[in-house]
Design a protein around this motif. Structure first.
Motif: not given
Length: 156
Positions: A53-61, A80-89
């Motif tokens: 999730l942290l890596i996805a958040a970094g990508v979103d940033l 919107l943190p799209v990648i983070t949301c997809i990974i979280a789902i």
């Protein structure tokens, strides 16, 4: 954006907690030993999930700062943190399936246990009936033999 990332992380942590509690409960019900090894495995899963999730958040940033969504005319997704949301789902679905799979496994284990016990009882019942019949036949044949001997002595 930060609030959504934090909420996504908390939801995944919640799903992991539910899975852990369900696993511990099922192990307790089955009488299985709950060891530190299983809990260490949960800790490594926690680290990998939160790391993802942290890596996805970094990508979103990076997407946010590069304004990549604006380049592709997806202005509605900007911020919107799209990648983070997809990974979280995805991780939440994995945890849901894990809880469900363990429940199905428990049900299958219980059904197979009942089937084994029932087959043993049937076999024991049949075995008991066979022994009872054999003993009855033996006693009847011995009794008949003794009466024949008595009849032979009486006729002499």
């Amino acid at each position: 954006m930060g609030v959504i990332i934090v909420i996504a992380c908390l939801l995944v942590i919640g799903a992991m907690t539910i899975d852990l509690c369900a696993g511990l409960y099922k192990a307790k019900v089955r009488g299985e030993i709950r060891s530190s090894w299983g809990l260490k495995r949960s800790l490594s899963k926690f680290i990998s999930y939160i790391g993802s999730l942290l890596i996805a958040a970094g990508v979103d940033l990076l997407i946010h700062f590069c304004r990549a969504f604006q380049l592709f005319h997806l202005d509605i997704l900007y911020g919107l943190p799209v990648i983070t949301c997809i990974i979280a789902i995805f991780l939440s679905i994995v945890e849901f399936l894990s809880v469900r799979e363990a429940a199905d496994e428990k049900t299958k284990t219980e059904v197979s246990r009942v089937t084994d016990i029932a087959s043993k009882l049937i076999n024991k019942k049949e075995l008991t009936e066979a022994f009872t019949e054999a003993i009855r036949n033996t006693l009847l044949s011995e009794h008949s033999s003794k009466e024949e001997v008595k009849d032979d002595k009486n006729t002499d």
